[in-house]
Write an enzyme that holds these catalytic residues in place. Structure first.
Site, short mmCIF file in Angstrom:
data_model
loop_
_atom_site.label_atom_id
_atom_site.label_comp_id
_atom_site.label_asym_id
_atom_site.label_seq_id
_atom_site.Cartn_x
_atom_site.Cartn_y
_atom_site.Cartn_z
N SER A 66 -9.50 43.79 11.15
CA SER A 66 -8.87 42.43 11.50
C SER A 66 -7.93 42.25 12.82
O SER A 66 -7.88 40.74 12.64
CB SER A 66 -9.01 42.83 9.82
OG SER A 66 -10.59 42.14 9.12
N LYS A 69 -9.43 39.97 15.10
CA LYS A 69 -9.19 38.87 14.84
C LYS A 69 -8.67 37.59 15.10
O LYS A 69 -8.89 36.42 15.76
CB LYS A 69 -9.74 38.17 13.21
CG LYS A 69 -10.32 39.02 12.58
CD LYS A 69 -10.85 38.91 10.43
CE LYS A 69 -11.60 39.71 10.75
NZ LYS A 69 -11.90 40.08 9.30
N TYR A 245 -4.21 38.41 4.43
CA TYR A 245 -5.21 37.64 2.82
C TYR A 245 -4.09 37.45 2.20
O TYR A 245 -3.47 36.52 1.92
CB TYR A 245 -6.27 39.15 2.56
CG TYR A 245 -5.89 40.08 4.10
CD1 TYR A 245 -7.31 38.77 4.57
CD2 TYR A 245 -6.02 40.57 4.10
CE1 TYR A 245 -7.82 39.62 6.10
CE2 TYR A 245 -6.73 41.07 5.44
CZ TYR A 245 -7.28 40.50 6.23
OH TYR A 245 -7.91 41.18 7.58
N1 GLN Z 1 -14.48 45.68 9.72
C1 GLN Z 1 -13.63 45.30 8.66
C2 GLN Z 1 -14.65 44.27 7.79
O1 GLN Z 1 -15.28 43.24 7.72
C3 GLN Z 1 -12.52 44.51 8.92
C4 GLN Z 1 -11.42 44.24 7.44
C5 GLN Z 1 -10.20 44.08 7.56
O2 GLN Z 1 -10.15 44.52 8.55
N2 GLN Z 1 -10.05 43.40 6.23
O3 GLN Z 1 -14.54 44.86 6.39
#
Ligand code: GLN
Length: 316
Positions: A66, A69, A245
């Site tokens: 993530s 992102k 998160y």
């Molecule tokens: N590829 C992971 C997912 O979609 C990314 C989630 C993360 O890094 N928190 O679950």
């Protein structure tokens, strides 16, 4: 008291983290990530003059997950500008990274671009008007440019592992498609999403790639303007409020920097005006954020006096 010397502080933190018995748990819902050795720890601090101070396993490639992102958001804002905010919000979710509950309530418009649903909507935006391969190529070229390193690659085994087990993300994407939030076929969007999450980088490359966010949008080595100072400020704000998160409040409280985590155990943290920091330790806490990564960053900001909320009274 003399000013803390960054190379000493980085070396101390790497040694302290290596010695700790509490390593967190690897993510097993992506089986390939479940195989990574939790004894690893890397830290890299990229400074405005282009130098990088490294400690531990900072040359070992890991799955950025993530953390990607941040970069897809930057690209999508470049394509869409503020229109992107019609399709994704920018409020903290207070929910797990892969939660579906809020989505129904908010008619398929994800809370922010860093939870999975929001990142999938951002990926859909990058994909529009392109073939999946082209969109992925665009993301990879951007990463390689930012890191000044064209050896950065996608770990195909990790991408395939998530393609096989990504039921939750399929549910999120189908749900958004049902609400008309995604323009492209769900499997295309997820294909690009799983692959950009599977980008492999080491701490040194990741710290360098994040540097533009620490320097008012400018790539420090080339002086190239990646984004405006205003946009860099805003991406940092979203990292601070949403980057971890439902652990974002705790991260702000303890570390006091904009940061973005990934389930591969990486965290990119930004010290505005000073440094871009990448840390990696594969074991996660209950919210899915790197356990030792967060502790290392808390230690770094305390010893260097680097929190955006002001330094502790006596660094070191
Ligand atoms: N590829 C992971 C997912 O979609 C990314 C989630 C993360 O890094 N928190 O679950």
């Amino acid at each position: 008291m003399p000013a803390p010397h960054l190379p000493d502080v980085v070396a101390e933190i790497a040694a302290e983290m290596r010695a700790r018995p509490d390593r967190g748990e690897v993510a097993t819902y992506i089986p390939e990530l479940g195989r990574v050795d939790t004894n690893q720890f890397g830290l890299a601090v990229a400074l405005g003059d282009g130098s990088i101070v490294c400690g531990g396993d900072c040359d070992a490639a890991f799955s950025i997950q993530s953390v990607s992102k941040v970069f897809t958001l930057t690209l999508a804002l470049g394509f869409a500008g503020d229109r992107l905010w019609n399709r994704v919000g920018r409020e903290p979710s207070g929910s797990r990274f892969n939660s579906i509950v809020q989505l129904e309530h908010e008619r398929g418009v994800p809370r922010n671009p860093f939870i999975n649903a929001g990142a999938i909507a951002v990926t859909d935006h990058i994909l529009s008007g392109h073939q999946p391969r082209e969109a992925l190529g665009e993301i990879m070229r951007f990463m390689q440019f930012l890191a000044s390193d064209d050896t950065i690659f996608i770990d195909k085994a990790v991408a395939a592992s998530e393609e096989r087990t990504g039921f939750n993300n399929r549910a999120l994407a189908n749900f958004m498609k049902g609400f008309g939030v995604l323009e492209n076929p769900v499997e295309y969007v997820l294909g690009v999403y799983f692959h950009h999450c599977a980008i492999a980088m080491n701490c040194r490359q990741l710290a360098r790639a994040g540097s533009f966010l620490a320097h008012r949008g400018k790539h420090p080595e080339t002086g190239f303007s990646v984004v405006t100072p205003e946009r860099a400020k805003r991406i940092n704000a979203i990292m601070l409020t949403c980057g971890h998160y439902d652990g974002s409040g705790e991260f702000a409280y303890r570390v006091g920097l904009p940061g973005k985590s990934g389930v591969g155990g990486g965290i990119l943290a930004i010290v505005p005006g000073k440094a871009s920091v990448a840390v990696w330790s594969p074991g996660l806490d209950a919210a899915g954020n790197s356990h030792l990564g967060r502790i290392a960053l808390e230690t770094l900001t305390r010893r260097m006096g680097w929190s955006i909320f002001g330094a502790d009274s006596d660094p070191i």
